[in-house]
Motif scaffolding. Sequence first.
Motif, PDB file in Angstrom:
ATOM      1  N   ASN B 170      25.685  64.061 -68.008  1.00 53.43           N
ATOM      2  CA  ASN B 170      25.744  64.093 -66.539  1.00 53.43           C
ATOM      3  C   ASN B 170      24.357  64.004 -65.944  1.00 53.43           C
ATOM      4  O   ASN B 170      24.175  63.516 -64.838  1.00 53.43           O
ATOM      5  CB  ASN B 170      26.388  65.400 -66.061  1.00 53.43           C
ATOM      6  N   ASN B 171      23.406  64.520 -66.687  1.00 55.24           N
ATOM      7  CA  ASN B 171      22.029  64.513 -66.225  1.00 55.24           C
ATOM      8  C   ASN B 171      21.357  63.159 -66.422  1.00 55.24           C
ATOM      9  O   ASN B 171      20.255  62.949 -65.953  1.00 55.24           O
ATOM     10  CB  ASN B 171      21.249  65.564 -67.011  1.00 55.24           C
ATOM     11  N   SER B 172      22.008  62.268 -67.143  1.00 58.62           N
ATOM     12  CA  SER B 172      21.330  61.028 -67.516  1.00 58.62           C
ATOM     13  C   SER B 172      21.558  59.933 -66.494  1.00 58.62           C
ATOM     14  O   SER B 172      21.274  58.773 -66.745  1.00 58.62           O
ATOM     15  CB  SER B 172      21.786  60.570 -68.888  1.00 58.62           C
ATOM     16  N   ARG B 173      22.099  60.300 -65.342  1.00 58.08           N
ATOM     17  CA  ARG B 173      22.242  59.306 -64.284  1.00 58.08           C
ATOM     18  C   ARG B 173      21.175  59.517 -63.236  1.00 58.08           C
ATOM     19  O   ARG B 173      20.719  60.640 -63.041  1.00 58.08           O
ATOM     20  CB  ARG B 173      23.632  59.424 -63.655  1.00 58.08           C
TER      21      ARG B 173
END
Lengths: 293, 211
Positions: B170-173
Amino acid sequence: MFGYVRIFKPELKVREYEEYKAVYCTLCKTLGKEYGLVSRLLLSYDATFYILLRDCAADGTPQYKKGRCPFNPAKVCNYQTDCPESYRAAAALTVILAYHKARDNRRDSKGFKKAAAALACAFLRASYKKAAKRYPHFAEIAAASMEKQQVLEAAQCDSADRAADPSASALAALCTAHMPEGEQRRVTERIAYCVGRWVYLMDAYDDMEKDLKNGGYNPFLLQYGVTSSEKLRQDDVQQGVLRSLYMTENEAATTLALLSGGVRRSILENILCDGLNAKTAEIREKYQDTHAK
Amino acid sequence: MADPYAVLGIPRNATDEQLKDAYRALARKYQEDSLASGPLADVARRKMEELDRAYDAIVAERRGQTAYTSDQSSYTNAGNGGYNAYGGSAYSGSQFADVRAQINSGRIDDAEMILDGIPIGSRTAEWYFLKGQIQQRRGWFDEAYKNYSAACQRDPGNTEYAAAFNSLNNNSRGGYRQTRGGGCDACDICSSLLCADCCCECMGGDLIPGC
Protein backbone atom coordinates in the motif's frame (compact mmCIF):
# COMPACT_ATOMS: atom_id res chain seq x y z
CA MET A 1 22.86 15.74 -1.30
CA PHE A 2 21.65 17.14 -4.52
CA GLY A 3 18.85 19.66 -4.08
CA TYR A 4 15.98 17.22 -4.47
CA VAL A 5 14.42 17.90 -1.08
CA ARG A 6 12.19 20.84 -1.87
CA ILE A 7 8.95 22.42 -0.82
CA PHE A 8 5.87 22.02 -2.97
CA LYS A 9 4.83 25.63 -3.28
CA PRO A 10 1.22 25.28 -4.48
CA GLU A 11 0.26 23.54 -1.23
CA LEU A 12 2.17 25.86 1.08
CA LYS A 13 0.49 28.59 3.14
CA VAL A 14 1.92 32.07 2.69
CA ARG A 15 3.22 32.26 6.25
CA GLU A 16 4.88 28.86 5.84
CA TYR A 17 6.48 30.02 2.63
CA GLU A 18 7.70 33.22 4.29
CA GLU A 19 9.15 31.18 7.13
CA TYR A 20 10.87 28.84 4.67
CA LYS A 21 12.35 31.76 2.76
CA ALA A 22 13.57 33.32 6.01
CA VAL A 23 15.33 30.11 7.02
CA TYR A 24 16.89 29.90 3.57
CA CYS A 25 18.10 33.53 3.68
CA THR A 26 19.44 33.24 7.21
CA LEU A 27 21.42 30.16 6.23
CA CYS A 28 22.80 32.07 3.24
CA LYS A 29 23.86 34.93 5.50
CA THR A 30 25.48 32.56 7.99
CA LEU A 31 27.41 30.86 5.20
CA GLY A 32 28.72 34.21 4.05
CA LYS A 33 29.70 35.27 7.55
CA GLU A 34 31.48 32.03 8.43
CA TYR A 35 33.03 30.89 5.15
CA GLY A 36 33.23 33.95 2.91
CA LEU A 37 31.03 35.45 0.25
CA VAL A 38 31.76 32.81 -2.40
CA SER A 39 30.64 29.97 -0.15
CA ARG A 40 27.12 31.42 -0.33
CA LEU A 41 26.95 29.83 -3.77
CA LEU A 42 26.91 26.45 -2.07
CA LEU A 43 23.58 27.20 -0.43
CA SER A 44 21.18 24.31 -0.92
CA TYR A 45 17.61 23.27 -0.16
CA ASP A 46 18.97 20.18 1.54
CA ALA A 47 20.76 22.17 4.23
CA THR A 48 17.56 24.17 4.71
CA PHE A 49 15.75 20.90 5.27
CA TYR A 50 18.37 19.97 7.84
CA ILE A 51 17.58 23.12 9.84
CA LEU A 52 13.84 22.53 9.65
CA LEU A 53 14.16 18.96 10.86
CA ARG A 54 16.60 19.91 13.57
CA ASP A 55 14.59 22.81 14.94
CA CYS A 56 11.20 21.22 14.41
CA ALA A 57 10.55 20.58 18.07
CA ALA A 58 12.26 23.72 19.37
CA ASP A 59 10.16 25.78 21.75
CA GLY A 60 9.21 29.38 21.22
CA THR A 61 8.54 31.50 18.17
CA PRO A 62 11.56 32.39 16.05
CA GLN A 63 12.51 36.07 16.03
CA TYR A 64 13.14 37.82 12.72
CA LYS A 65 14.70 41.05 11.55
CA LYS A 66 14.47 42.65 8.13
CA GLY A 67 17.63 43.04 6.05
CA ARG A 68 18.86 43.35 2.50
CA CYS A 69 20.09 40.52 0.31
CA PRO A 70 23.66 41.29 -0.91
CA PHE A 71 23.07 39.44 -4.20
CA ASN A 72 19.90 41.31 -4.94
CA PRO A 73 19.89 44.60 -3.01
CA ALA A 74 16.40 45.44 -4.16
CA LYS A 75 15.04 42.49 -2.20
CA VAL A 76 14.26 42.77 1.49
CA CYS A 77 14.63 39.51 3.39
CA ASN A 78 13.80 38.31 6.85
CA TYR A 79 16.68 37.04 8.90
CA GLN A 80 16.27 34.97 12.02
CA THR A 81 18.01 36.58 14.96
CA ASP A 82 17.89 33.82 17.58
CA CYS A 83 18.99 30.21 17.40
CA PRO A 84 22.21 30.73 15.43
CA GLU A 85 23.67 27.37 16.44
CA SER A 86 21.64 25.27 14.02
CA TYR A 87 22.51 27.67 11.20
CA ARG A 88 26.20 27.40 12.00
CA ALA A 89 25.93 23.63 11.99
CA ALA A 90 24.04 23.69 8.69
CA ALA A 91 26.67 26.00 7.17
CA ALA A 92 29.46 23.65 8.24
CA LEU A 93 27.47 20.74 6.86
CA THR A 94 27.04 22.50 3.53
CA VAL A 95 30.76 23.11 3.19
CA ILE A 96 31.74 19.59 4.29
CA LEU A 97 29.31 17.89 1.92
CA ALA A 98 30.25 20.18 -0.98
CA TYR A 99 33.91 19.36 -0.45
CA HIS A 100 33.25 15.62 -0.43
CA LYS A 101 31.12 15.91 -3.52
CA ALA A 102 33.87 17.81 -5.34
CA ARG A 103 36.39 15.16 -4.35
CA ASP A 104 34.05 12.47 -5.53
CA ASN A 105 33.66 14.23 -8.88
CA ARG A 106 37.40 14.66 -9.22
CA ARG A 107 37.79 10.92 -8.80
CA ASP A 108 34.97 9.89 -11.12
CA SER A 109 34.93 12.31 -14.03
CA LYS A 110 37.31 12.85 -16.91
CA GLY A 111 38.76 15.70 -18.93
CA PHE A 112 37.41 19.17 -18.47
CA LYS A 113 35.01 18.15 -15.72
CA LYS A 114 37.83 16.57 -13.76
CA ALA A 115 39.79 19.80 -13.97
CA ALA A 116 36.78 21.81 -12.85
CA ALA A 117 36.19 19.44 -9.93
CA ALA A 118 39.87 19.61 -8.96
CA LEU A 119 39.67 23.39 -8.98
CA ALA A 120 36.52 23.36 -6.83
CA CYS A 121 38.20 20.92 -4.51
CA ALA A 122 41.27 23.12 -4.07
CA PHE A 123 39.03 26.10 -3.58
CA LEU A 124 36.95 24.42 -0.91
CA ARG A 125 39.82 22.91 1.03
CA ALA A 126 40.42 25.91 3.30
CA SER A 127 36.71 26.22 4.11
CA TYR A 128 36.47 22.49 4.66
CA LYS A 129 39.32 22.53 7.16
CA LYS A 130 37.66 25.35 9.04
CA ALA A 131 34.31 23.54 9.12
CA ALA A 132 35.88 20.23 10.08
CA LYS A 133 37.68 21.91 12.94
CA ARG A 134 34.45 23.41 14.26
CA TYR A 135 32.40 20.27 13.75
CA PRO A 136 34.83 17.32 13.80
CA HIS A 137 31.93 14.94 14.34
CA PHE A 138 30.28 15.98 11.06
CA ALA A 139 33.51 15.57 9.11
CA GLU A 140 33.98 12.07 10.56
CA ILE A 141 30.47 10.96 9.67
CA ALA A 142 30.76 12.31 6.12
CA ALA A 143 34.20 10.80 5.54
CA ALA A 144 33.15 7.38 6.90
CA SER A 145 30.08 7.38 4.69
CA MET A 146 32.13 8.30 1.60
CA GLU A 147 34.52 5.49 2.34
CA LYS A 148 31.74 2.91 2.72
CA GLN A 149 30.18 4.16 -0.49
CA GLN A 150 33.42 3.71 -2.40
CA VAL A 151 33.79 0.13 -1.15
CA LEU A 152 30.24 -0.69 -2.28
CA GLU A 153 30.82 0.91 -5.67
CA ALA A 154 34.10 -0.90 -6.17
CA ALA A 155 32.33 -4.18 -5.38
CA GLN A 156 29.61 -3.26 -7.92
CA CYS A 157 26.91 -3.74 -5.30
CA ASP A 158 23.70 -4.77 -7.07
CA SER A 159 21.28 -3.98 -4.26
CA ALA A 160 19.85 -0.47 -4.16
CA ASP A 161 19.06 -0.94 -0.46
CA ARG A 162 22.66 -1.62 0.43
CA ALA A 163 24.04 1.06 -1.89
CA ALA A 164 21.78 3.68 -0.34
CA ASP A 165 22.61 2.69 3.23
CA PRO A 166 25.81 4.78 3.73
CA SER A 167 24.18 8.06 2.63
CA ALA A 168 20.99 7.32 4.52
CA SER A 169 22.79 6.40 7.73
CA ALA A 170 25.05 9.43 7.40
CA LEU A 171 22.11 11.83 7.16
CA ALA A 172 20.44 10.09 10.10
CA ALA A 173 23.63 10.48 12.15
CA LEU A 174 24.11 14.13 11.11
CA CYS A 175 20.55 15.11 11.97
CA THR A 176 20.60 13.46 15.38
CA ALA A 177 24.17 14.32 16.39
CA HIS A 178 23.11 17.07 18.82
CA MET A 179 19.96 15.38 20.17
CA PRO A 180 19.60 13.67 23.54
CA GLU A 181 18.48 10.03 23.60
CA GLY A 182 14.75 9.56 23.47
CA GLU A 183 11.70 9.30 21.29
CA GLN A 184 12.25 12.55 19.44
CA ARG A 185 15.70 11.40 18.45
CA ARG A 186 14.51 8.01 17.24
CA VAL A 187 11.74 9.56 15.17
CA THR A 188 14.10 12.15 13.67
CA GLU A 189 16.59 9.40 12.91
CA ARG A 190 14.01 7.38 11.00
CA ILE A 191 12.82 10.37 8.99
CA ALA A 192 16.39 11.41 8.18
CA TYR A 193 17.29 7.85 7.18
CA CYS A 194 14.34 7.71 4.78
CA VAL A 195 15.10 11.13 3.31
CA GLY A 196 18.79 10.27 2.87
CA ARG A 197 17.85 7.02 1.23
CA TRP A 198 15.32 8.74 -0.99
CA VAL A 199 17.87 11.35 -2.11
CA TYR A 200 20.39 8.67 -2.99
CA LEU A 201 17.86 6.56 -4.87
CA MET A 202 16.47 9.63 -6.59
CA ASP A 203 19.92 10.61 -7.78
CA ALA A 204 20.46 7.07 -9.06
CA TYR A 205 17.09 7.16 -10.84
CA ASP A 206 17.83 10.54 -12.37
CA ASP A 207 21.23 9.35 -13.62
CA MET A 208 20.20 5.94 -14.99
CA GLU A 209 20.33 7.10 -18.59
CA LYS A 210 23.64 8.90 -18.19
CA ASP A 211 25.30 6.05 -16.28
CA LEU A 212 24.12 3.57 -18.88
CA LYS A 213 25.83 5.60 -21.59
CA ASN A 214 29.06 6.32 -19.70
CA GLY A 215 29.29 3.03 -17.83
CA GLY A 216 29.11 4.77 -14.44
CA TYR A 217 28.09 2.93 -11.29
CA ASN A 218 24.34 2.83 -10.75
CA PRO A 219 22.68 0.39 -8.32
CA PHE A 220 19.38 0.32 -10.21
CA LEU A 221 21.05 -0.66 -13.50
CA LEU A 222 22.71 -3.58 -11.73
CA GLN A 223 19.70 -4.58 -9.65
CA TYR A 224 17.43 -4.87 -12.66
CA GLY A 225 20.13 -6.01 -15.09
CA VAL A 226 19.55 -3.08 -17.45
CA THR A 227 21.90 -3.11 -20.42
CA SER A 228 20.04 -1.16 -23.05
CA SER A 229 18.05 2.03 -23.32
CA GLU A 230 14.92 0.05 -24.25
CA LYS A 231 15.18 -2.15 -21.20
CA LEU A 232 15.55 0.98 -19.08
CA ARG A 233 12.10 2.16 -20.12
CA GLN A 234 10.36 -1.16 -19.69
CA ASP A 235 7.50 -1.13 -17.25
CA ASP A 236 8.91 -3.67 -14.82
CA VAL A 237 12.14 -1.70 -14.37
CA GLN A 238 10.39 1.65 -14.06
CA GLN A 239 7.80 0.27 -11.66
CA GLY A 240 10.44 -1.42 -9.54
CA VAL A 241 12.45 1.77 -9.20
CA LEU A 242 9.37 3.87 -8.49
CA ARG A 243 8.22 1.36 -5.90
CA SER A 244 11.48 1.85 -3.98
CA LEU A 245 11.09 5.62 -4.13
CA TYR A 246 7.43 5.62 -3.13
CA MET A 247 7.96 3.21 -0.24
CA THR A 248 10.74 5.44 1.05
CA GLU A 249 8.93 8.77 0.74
CA ASN A 250 5.71 7.36 2.20
CA GLU A 251 7.58 5.96 5.17
CA ALA A 252 9.11 9.39 5.81
CA ALA A 253 5.69 11.02 5.55
CA THR A 254 4.05 8.44 7.84
CA THR A 255 6.77 8.77 10.44
CA LEU A 256 6.42 12.55 10.53
CA ALA A 257 3.08 12.04 12.32
CA LEU A 258 5.08 11.06 15.41
CA LEU A 259 7.10 14.28 15.44
CA SER A 260 5.66 17.20 17.35
CA GLY A 261 6.29 20.83 16.44
CA GLY A 262 4.82 24.09 15.20
CA VAL A 263 5.11 26.01 11.92
CA ARG A 264 8.32 24.27 10.98
CA ARG A 265 6.52 20.98 11.22
CA SER A 266 3.92 22.08 8.66
CA ILE A 267 6.73 22.98 6.27
CA LEU A 268 8.29 19.58 6.84
CA GLU A 269 4.92 18.01 6.20
CA ASN A 270 4.71 19.89 2.92
CA ILE A 271 8.20 18.73 1.91
CA LEU A 272 7.75 15.11 2.89
CA CYS A 273 4.14 14.59 1.81
CA ASP A 274 4.09 16.68 -1.38
CA GLY A 275 7.58 17.92 -2.25
CA LEU A 276 9.25 14.53 -2.55
CA ASN A 277 6.35 13.14 -4.52
CA ALA A 278 6.34 16.07 -6.94
CA LYS A 279 10.05 15.59 -7.60
CA THR A 280 9.60 11.86 -8.22
CA ALA A 281 6.82 12.64 -10.68
CA GLU A 282 9.08 15.12 -12.46
CA ILE A 283 11.81 12.56 -13.07
CA ARG A 284 9.27 9.88 -13.95
CA GLU A 285 7.87 12.13 -16.64
CA LYS A 286 11.35 12.66 -18.00
CA TYR A 287 11.56 8.96 -18.79
CA GLN A 288 8.04 8.81 -20.17
CA ASP A 289 8.56 11.82 -22.44
CA THR A 290 11.69 10.50 -24.08
CA HIS A 291 9.87 7.21 -24.49
CA ALA A 292 7.15 8.91 -26.51
CA LYS A 293 9.69 10.45 -28.86
CA MET B 1 -0.30 15.64 31.69
CA ALA B 2 0.02 17.77 28.56
CA ASP B 3 -2.82 20.06 27.54
CA PRO B 4 -5.34 17.74 25.85
CA TYR B 5 -6.29 20.41 23.35
CA ALA B 6 -2.67 20.78 22.29
CA VAL B 7 -2.41 17.01 21.88
CA LEU B 8 -5.36 17.06 19.53
CA GLY B 9 -4.19 20.27 17.87
CA ILE B 10 -7.53 22.06 18.19
CA PRO B 11 -8.53 25.35 19.86
CA ARG B 12 -10.45 25.30 23.13
CA ASN B 13 -13.63 26.47 21.48
CA ALA B 14 -13.67 23.68 18.88
CA THR B 15 -17.03 22.02 18.38
CA ASP B 16 -17.64 18.38 19.29
CA GLU B 17 -17.63 17.59 15.60
CA GLN B 18 -14.18 19.18 15.13
CA LEU B 19 -12.98 17.30 18.17
CA LYS B 20 -14.07 13.99 16.70
CA ASP B 21 -12.57 14.82 13.31
CA ALA B 22 -9.23 15.76 14.84
CA TYR B 23 -9.26 12.57 16.91
CA ARG B 24 -10.01 10.39 13.91
CA ALA B 25 -7.42 12.06 11.69
CA LEU B 26 -4.67 11.64 14.27
CA ALA B 27 -5.72 8.11 15.21
CA ARG B 28 -5.53 7.12 11.56
CA LYS B 29 -2.00 8.47 11.34
CA TYR B 30 -0.78 6.79 14.51
CA GLN B 31 -2.32 3.47 13.54
CA GLU B 32 -0.78 3.32 10.10
CA ASP B 33 0.20 -0.31 9.37
CA SER B 34 3.70 0.61 8.33
CA LEU B 35 4.33 2.27 11.69
CA ALA B 36 3.12 -0.77 13.59
CA SER B 37 5.62 -3.00 11.81
CA GLY B 38 8.47 -0.48 11.86
CA PRO B 39 11.03 0.29 14.55
CA LEU B 40 8.86 3.06 16.04
CA ALA B 41 5.85 0.89 16.89
CA ASP B 42 6.23 1.67 20.59
CA VAL B 43 6.31 5.44 19.96
CA ALA B 44 3.20 5.17 17.81
CA ARG B 45 1.48 3.17 20.52
CA ARG B 46 2.37 5.71 23.19
CA LYS B 47 1.15 8.56 20.98
CA MET B 48 -2.11 6.71 20.50
CA GLU B 49 -2.54 6.24 24.25
CA GLU B 50 -1.80 9.90 24.80
CA LEU B 51 -4.39 10.80 22.18
CA ASP B 52 -6.99 8.52 23.80
CA ARG B 53 -6.34 10.07 27.19
CA ALA B 54 -6.58 13.60 25.80
CA TYR B 55 -9.83 12.78 24.02
CA ASP B 56 -11.27 11.23 27.18
CA ALA B 57 -10.26 14.24 29.23
CA ILE B 58 -11.93 16.68 26.86
CA VAL B 59 -15.10 14.62 26.61
CA ALA B 60 -15.25 14.28 30.39
CA GLU B 61 -14.68 18.01 30.82
CA ARG B 62 -17.42 18.84 28.36
CA ARG B 63 -19.81 16.53 30.09
CA GLY B 64 -19.17 18.60 33.22
CA GLN B 65 -17.13 16.05 35.08
CA THR B 66 -13.85 16.84 36.77
CA ALA B 67 -11.37 17.70 34.12
CA TYR B 68 -8.05 16.01 33.40
CA THR B 69 -8.26 13.50 36.21
CA SER B 70 -9.41 10.48 34.26
CA ASP B 71 -6.15 8.64 34.04
CA GLN B 72 -7.73 5.29 33.38
CA SER B 73 -8.67 5.45 29.76
CA SER B 74 -12.21 4.22 29.33
CA TYR B 75 -12.32 4.92 25.65
CA THR B 76 -11.08 1.98 23.67
CA ASN B 77 -10.66 2.49 19.99
CA ALA B 78 -12.30 0.03 17.66
CA GLY B 79 -9.29 -0.01 15.40
CA ASN B 80 -7.03 -0.98 18.24
CA GLY B 81 -7.79 -4.67 17.89
CA GLY B 82 -5.22 -5.54 15.31
CA TYR B 83 -2.76 -3.01 16.50
CA ASN B 84 -0.78 -5.20 18.84
CA ALA B 85 -0.79 -8.14 16.48
CA TYR B 86 2.98 -8.08 16.25
CA GLY B 87 3.61 -7.28 19.87
CA GLY B 88 1.66 -10.05 21.60
CA SER B 89 2.96 -13.44 22.60
CA ALA B 90 0.84 -15.17 20.01
CA TYR B 91 3.67 -17.10 18.41
CA SER B 92 3.96 -20.10 20.64
CA GLY B 93 3.89 -22.35 17.59
CA SER B 94 6.64 -20.38 15.90
CA GLN B 95 9.85 -21.96 14.76
CA PHE B 96 11.68 -18.70 15.44
CA ALA B 97 10.24 -17.52 18.75
CA ASP B 98 13.65 -16.23 19.86
CA VAL B 99 14.18 -14.29 16.64
CA ARG B 100 10.76 -12.69 16.97
CA ALA B 101 11.50 -11.68 20.53
CA GLN B 102 14.76 -10.09 19.42
CA ILE B 103 13.14 -8.20 16.56
CA ASN B 104 10.49 -6.85 18.91
CA SER B 105 13.07 -5.65 21.37
CA GLY B 106 14.97 -3.88 18.60
CA ARG B 107 18.01 -6.18 18.47
CA ILE B 108 17.79 -6.65 14.75
CA ASP B 109 21.46 -7.39 14.13
CA ASP B 110 21.37 -10.36 16.51
CA ALA B 111 18.14 -11.58 14.98
CA GLU B 112 19.61 -11.38 11.51
CA MET B 113 22.68 -13.34 12.57
CA ILE B 114 20.52 -16.24 13.73
CA LEU B 115 18.46 -16.15 10.54
CA ASP B 116 21.50 -16.05 8.30
CA GLY B 117 22.84 -19.13 10.06
CA ILE B 118 20.02 -21.21 8.64
CA PRO B 119 20.97 -23.04 5.44
CA ILE B 120 19.17 -21.96 2.29
CA GLY B 121 17.55 -25.36 1.82
CA SER B 122 15.62 -25.24 5.08
CA ARG B 123 14.34 -21.66 4.94
CA THR B 124 10.59 -21.60 5.47
CA ALA B 125 7.98 -18.99 4.73
CA GLU B 126 8.40 -17.70 8.27
CA TRP B 127 12.13 -17.26 7.65
CA TYR B 128 11.41 -14.97 4.70
CA PHE B 129 8.79 -13.08 6.67
CA LEU B 130 11.17 -12.40 9.56
CA LYS B 131 13.99 -11.47 7.23
CA GLY B 132 11.59 -9.01 5.62
CA GLN B 133 10.69 -7.57 9.03
CA ILE B 134 14.33 -7.00 9.85
CA GLN B 135 14.90 -5.24 6.54
CA GLN B 136 11.80 -3.12 6.88
CA ARG B 137 12.96 -1.96 10.31
CA ARG B 138 16.31 -1.08 8.85
CA GLY B 139 14.67 0.89 6.05
CA TRP B 140 15.69 -1.52 3.28
CA PHE B 141 12.30 -1.58 1.67
CA ASP B 142 13.26 -3.24 -1.60
CA GLU B 143 14.62 -6.35 0.02
CA ALA B 144 11.81 -6.38 2.59
CA TYR B 145 9.33 -6.32 -0.29
CA LYS B 146 11.04 -9.26 -1.98
CA ASN B 147 11.16 -11.32 1.19
CA TYR B 148 7.55 -10.63 2.12
CA SER B 149 6.39 -11.67 -1.30
CA ALA B 150 8.53 -14.84 -1.04
CA ALA B 151 6.89 -15.59 2.32
CA CYS B 152 3.42 -15.10 0.83
CA GLN B 153 4.25 -17.35 -2.11
CA ARG B 154 5.40 -20.16 0.16
CA ASP B 155 2.44 -19.86 2.51
CA PRO B 156 -0.40 -18.08 0.69
CA GLY B 157 -2.95 -18.72 3.47
CA ASN B 158 -1.03 -16.99 6.24
CA THR B 159 -2.73 -13.76 7.27
CA GLU B 160 0.27 -12.39 9.16
CA TYR B 161 2.51 -12.52 6.10
CA ALA B 162 -0.23 -11.19 3.85
CA ALA B 163 -0.84 -8.24 6.20
CA ALA B 164 2.86 -7.32 6.26
CA PHE B 165 3.10 -7.57 2.49
CA ASN B 166 -0.03 -5.53 1.95
CA SER B 167 1.01 -2.77 4.30
CA LEU B 168 4.26 -2.35 2.41
CA ASN B 169 2.53 -2.69 -0.91
CA ASN B 170 0.00 0.00 0.00
CA ASN B 171 2.93 2.24 0.68
CA SER B 172 4.46 1.60 -2.72
CA ARG B 173 2.09 3.88 -4.56
CA GLY B 174 2.86 7.51 -5.18
CA GLY B 175 1.27 10.36 -3.31
CA TYR B 176 0.95 10.15 0.44
CA ARG B 177 -1.87 12.65 0.42
CA GLN B 178 -4.31 11.38 -2.11
CA THR B 179 -7.26 13.60 -1.32
CA ARG B 180 -6.63 16.64 -3.39
CA GLY B 181 -9.22 18.84 -5.03
CA GLY B 182 -9.07 18.35 -8.79
CA GLY B 183 -7.76 21.17 -10.92
CA CYS B 184 -9.32 22.60 -14.03
CA ASP B 185 -7.45 22.07 -17.29
CA ALA B 186 -8.09 23.27 -20.85
CA CYS B 187 -10.30 20.24 -21.58
CA ASP B 188 -12.54 21.00 -18.60
CA ILE B 189 -12.95 24.60 -19.73
CA CYS B 190 -13.84 23.61 -23.31
CA SER B 191 -16.30 20.91 -22.28
CA SER B 192 -17.93 23.25 -19.76
CA LEU B 193 -18.31 25.88 -22.47
CA LEU B 194 -19.83 23.33 -24.82
CA CYS B 195 -22.30 22.25 -22.14
CA ALA B 196 -23.24 25.85 -21.45
CA ASP B 197 -23.68 26.40 -25.18
CA CYS B 198 -26.00 23.38 -25.45
CA CYS B 199 -28.06 24.65 -22.51
CA CYS B 200 -28.37 28.08 -24.10
CA GLU B 201 -29.43 26.56 -27.40
CA CYS B 202 -32.14 24.57 -25.66
CA MET B 203 -33.62 27.81 -24.48
CA GLY B 204 -33.34 29.38 -27.91
CA GLY B 205 -30.19 31.44 -27.26
CA ASP B 206 -26.57 30.87 -28.29
CA LEU B 207 -23.34 31.11 -26.30
CA ILE B 208 -20.83 30.12 -28.99
CA PRO B 209 -22.10 31.29 -32.40
CA GLY B 210 -21.70 28.62 -35.05
CA CYS B 211 -21.53 25.75 -32.62
